[in-house]
Design an enzyme around this catalytic site. Structure first.
Site, PDB file in Angstrom:
ATOM      1  N   ARG A 259       0.865  -1.183   0.000  1.00  0.00           N
ATOM      2  CA  ARG A 259       0.000   0.000   0.000  1.00  0.00           C
ATOM      3  C   ARG A 259       0.897   1.226   0.000  1.00  0.00           C
ATOM      4  O   ARG A 259       1.584   1.483   0.975  1.00  0.00           O
ATOM      5  CB  ARG A 259      -0.900  -0.089   1.241  1.00  0.00           C
ATOM      6  CG  ARG A 259      -1.393   1.198   1.797  1.00  0.00           C
ATOM      7  CD  ARG A 259      -2.511   0.977   2.807  1.00  0.00           C
ATOM      8  NE  ARG A 259      -2.106   0.469   4.115  1.00  0.00           N
ATOM      9  CZ  ARG A 259      -1.433   1.175   5.025  1.00  0.00           C
ATOM     10  NH1 ARG A 259      -1.055   2.393   4.780  1.00  0.00           N
ATOM     11  NH2 ARG A 259      -1.145   0.641   6.193  1.00  0.00           N
ATOM     12  N   HIS A 263      -3.263   4.152   5.236  1.00  0.00           N
ATOM     13  CA  HIS A 263      -4.313   3.128   5.334  1.00  0.00           C
ATOM     14  C   HIS A 263      -5.648   3.691   4.827  1.00  0.00           C
ATOM     15  O   HIS A 263      -6.314   3.094   3.991  1.00  0.00           O
ATOM     16  CB  HIS A 263      -4.446   2.659   6.784  1.00  0.00           C
ATOM     17  CG  HIS A 263      -5.641   1.804   7.026  1.00  0.00           C
ATOM     18  ND1 HIS A 263      -5.748   0.529   6.522  1.00  0.00           N
ATOM     19  CD2 HIS A 263      -6.807   2.054   7.665  1.00  0.00           C
ATOM     20  CE1 HIS A 263      -6.926   0.027   6.863  1.00  0.00           C
ATOM     21  NE2 HIS A 263      -7.589   0.933   7.560  1.00  0.00           N
ATOM     22  N   TYR A 272       4.459   5.322  11.378  1.00  0.00           N
ATOM     23  CA  TYR A 272       4.856   3.945  11.701  1.00  0.00           C
ATOM     24  C   TYR A 272       5.613   3.233  10.581  1.00  0.00           C
ATOM     25  O   TYR A 272       6.032   2.094  10.751  1.00  0.00           O
ATOM     26  CB  TYR A 272       3.622   3.109  12.123  1.00  0.00           C
ATOM     27  CG  TYR A 272       2.492   3.099  11.111  1.00  0.00           C
ATOM     28  CD1 TYR A 272       2.509   2.218  10.022  1.00  0.00           C
ATOM     29  CD2 TYR A 272       1.396   3.956  11.235  1.00  0.00           C
ATOM     30  CE1 TYR A 272       1.482   2.211   9.094  1.00  0.00           C
ATOM     31  CE2 TYR A 272       0.362   3.954  10.313  1.00  0.00           C
ATOM     32  CZ  TYR A 272       0.405   3.084   9.239  1.00  0.00           C
ATOM     33  OH  TYR A 272      -0.620   3.063   8.321  1.00  0.00           O
TER      34      TYR A 272
HETATM   35  C1  LIG Z   1     -14.226  -6.625  12.205  1.00  0.00           C
HETATM   36  C2  LIG Z   1     -13.369  -5.400  12.109  1.00  0.00           C
HETATM   37  N1  LIG Z   1     -12.414  -5.194  13.028  1.00  0.00           N
HETATM   38  C3  LIG Z   1     -11.628  -4.097  12.962  1.00  0.00           C
HETATM   39  C4  LIG Z   1     -11.813  -3.182  11.975  1.00  0.00           C
HETATM   40  C5  LIG Z   1     -10.924  -1.935  11.863  1.00  0.00           C
HETATM   41  N2  LIG Z   1     -10.027  -2.087  10.736  1.00  0.00           N
HETATM   42  C6  LIG Z   1     -10.270  -1.489   9.552  1.00  0.00           C
HETATM   43  S1  LIG Z   1      -9.130  -1.855   8.411  1.00  0.00           S
HETATM   44  C7  LIG Z   1      -8.267  -2.825   9.482  1.00  0.00           C
HETATM   45  C8  LIG Z   1      -6.995  -3.511   9.041  1.00  0.00           C
HETATM   46  C9  LIG Z   1      -7.213  -4.443   7.920  1.00  0.00           C
HETATM   47  O1  LIG Z   1      -5.973  -4.899   7.439  1.00  0.00           O
HETATM   48  P1  LIG Z   1      -5.899  -5.847   6.204  1.00  0.00           P
HETATM   49  O2  LIG Z   1      -6.879  -6.953   6.363  1.00  0.00           O
HETATM   50  O3  LIG Z   1      -4.485  -6.217   6.018  1.00  0.00           O
HETATM   51  O4  LIG Z   1      -6.415  -4.938   5.002  1.00  0.00           O
HETATM   52  P2  LIG Z   1      -5.755  -3.622   4.387  1.00  0.00           P
HETATM   53  O5  LIG Z   1      -6.454  -2.460   5.035  1.00  0.00           O
HETATM   54  O6  LIG Z   1      -4.310  -3.643   4.663  1.00  0.00           O
HETATM   55  O7  LIG Z   1      -6.061  -3.660   2.938  1.00  0.00           O
HETATM   56  C10 LIG Z   1      -8.880  -2.846  10.728  1.00  0.00           C
HETATM   57  C11 LIG Z   1      -8.374  -3.577  11.889  1.00  0.00           C
HETATM   58  C12 LIG Z   1     -12.837  -3.416  11.033  1.00  0.00           C
HETATM   59  N3  LIG Z   1     -13.072  -2.575  10.015  1.00  0.00           N
HETATM   60  N4  LIG Z   1     -13.598  -4.532  11.116  1.00  0.00           N
END
Ligand SMILES: Cc1ncc(C[n+]2csc(CCOP(=O)(O)OP(=O)(O)O)c2C)c(N)n1
Ligand SMILES: [Mg+2]
Length: 374
Positions: A259, A263, A272
């Site tokens: 990415r 985020h 970070y």
């Molecule tokens: C069930 C749930 N827990 C926590 C969150 C908060 N949250 C949003 S994005 C994220 C990280 C996701 O990381 P990843 O699966 O690697 O996807 P990326 O954003 O890197 O594409 C979190 C913890 C959420 N949206 N849904």
């Protein structure tokens, strides 16, 4: 009896187009044609412009939070093209807008979603897709269910579901993987491993060396691919799709990517991430390497690039106009889409919503004893 090995496994890594835009001819067979590569390059370029403008819309107060897709375009492009529009199902997360677009979802509706307009999630007739999922992991279960339903109904086709590296720590991920595996449902689990889950790096997310190996526990064919390489992503997805359609059950693909942006617009990744890491991955940018490849084949030049730039401006301008031009929703709308026939309670709430005094509605006068109904 001496101990014996009863199970052994390996994880393959596939890269066809390297960072310098050089194609590995031995693996190129069965992957994209040059025409398709050209088409995907243009799509990725427009997609990146869309992403940049979406970011600006948020910054200028015209849109809510937005998760940028920058750097991950090849995963969305290659896999999106490998799926059949109108036949297969796409069950997306939020970082594969181009896969949604290639499958028939209008870009302006994706903007509407992030503008807080639920009508952005109304899937057009004939498009087989679920609304993009922000709750991490929940949608993978839906993908397993859709795949199982297709199998029960004898429908031809496959389902692809997208999720991040972080999502594979969720129980829902394992539930979905197990169901799809036990039921041998035609589902492609596509992990966009961008190596970060907000501020949690891959090494802290899991002790596994690859995400792909998690599929071994479910006896699923699995592969890690260079997720910044449209040729590798396309080929792996096409193979997984063929397997699914021919009764071979689910498959797993880990697309290694990065990415390049924060985020979401609510994040500041500089807090970070090491800038050197970001710079190193910027050099592996899927757009740059695809352009190098096309130029080496005489299919691309500066003039074509300038024209594409102009075209992208126009297309994205129209997308924004379409998203911002829709009539605002009516407040009453949120009563209308939960049930085919609204319940009496909902009707009452809808009809009295605008009254400034609760006395207008006899049902709202005074406090009622618990369980007492009017
Ligand atoms: C069930 C749930 N827990 C926590 C969150 C908060 N949250 C949003 S994005 C994220 C990280 C996701 O990381 P990843 O699966 O690697 O996807 P990326 O954003 O890197 O594409 C979190 C913890 C959420 N949206 N849904
Ligand atoms: Mg991630």
């Amino acid at each position: 009896m001496p101990r014996e090995t009863i199970y052994e496994a390996k994880i393959e890594y596939l890269q066809i187009l390297n960072e310098d835009g050089v194609l590995d001819e031995s693996e190129a067979e069965g992957s994209l044609t040059d025409e398709q590569a050209l088409e995907l390059y243009e799509q990725m370029w427009i997609y990146r412009r869309f992403d940049e403008i979406a970011f600006k819309l948020q910054r200028s107060g015209r849109m809510g939070t937005y998760p940028q897709n920058k750097g991950q375009e090849a995963n969305a492009a290659g896999s999106g093209l490998a799926m059949q529009r109108g036949v297969d199902w796409v069950v997306p997360c939020y970082r594969e807008n181009l896969a949604m677009h290639l499958h028939g979802m209008p870009y302006h509706q994706i903007l509407m979603h992030w503008m807080g307009d639920e009508r952005g999630n109304m899937i057009p007739e004939g498009v087989k897709m679920t609304p993009l999922s922000v709750p991490i992991g929940t949608h993978m279960l839906h993908a397993a269910g859709i795949g199982w339903a297709m199998k029960l109904r004898g429908e031809s086709g496959a389902v692809i579901t997208y999720f991040g590296d972080g999502a594979t720590s969720e129980g829902d991920f394992h539930g979905a993987m197990n169901f799809a595996s036990v039921l041998q449902a035609p589902v492609i689990f596509f992990c966009q491993n961008n190596q970060w889950a907000i501020s949690v790096p891959f090494e802290q997310q899991m002790h596994s060396r690859t995400v792909a190996q998690k599929a071994l526990a479910y006896d699923m064919p699995t592969i890690r691919v260079d997720g910044n390489d449209i040729f590798a992503v396309y080929k792996a997805t096409k193979e997984a799709r063929e397997r699914a359609v021919n009764g071979g059950g689910p498959s797993f693909i880990e697309g290694m990517t990065y990415r390049l942006a924060d985020h979401t617009t609510a994040d500041d990744a500089r807090r970070y991430r090491d800038p050197a890491e970001v710079e190193a991955w910027a050099e592996k940018d899927p757009l740059i390497r695809t352009r190098k490849y096309l130029a080496s084949k005489g299919l691309w030049d500066d003039e074509k690039q300038a024209l594409l730039g102009e075209r992208a401006e126009k297309i994205v301008g129209e997308i924004v106009k379409a998203a911002e031009g829709v009539e605002p929703p009516r407040t009453e709308d949120f009563f209308d889409y939960m049930f085919a026939e609204p319940t009496p309670e909902l009707v009452e709430q809808r009809d009295t919503m605008r009254t400034s005094s609760i006395g207008v509605n006899p049902g709202q006068i005074g406090l009622r004893a618990q369980g007492e109904r009017v």
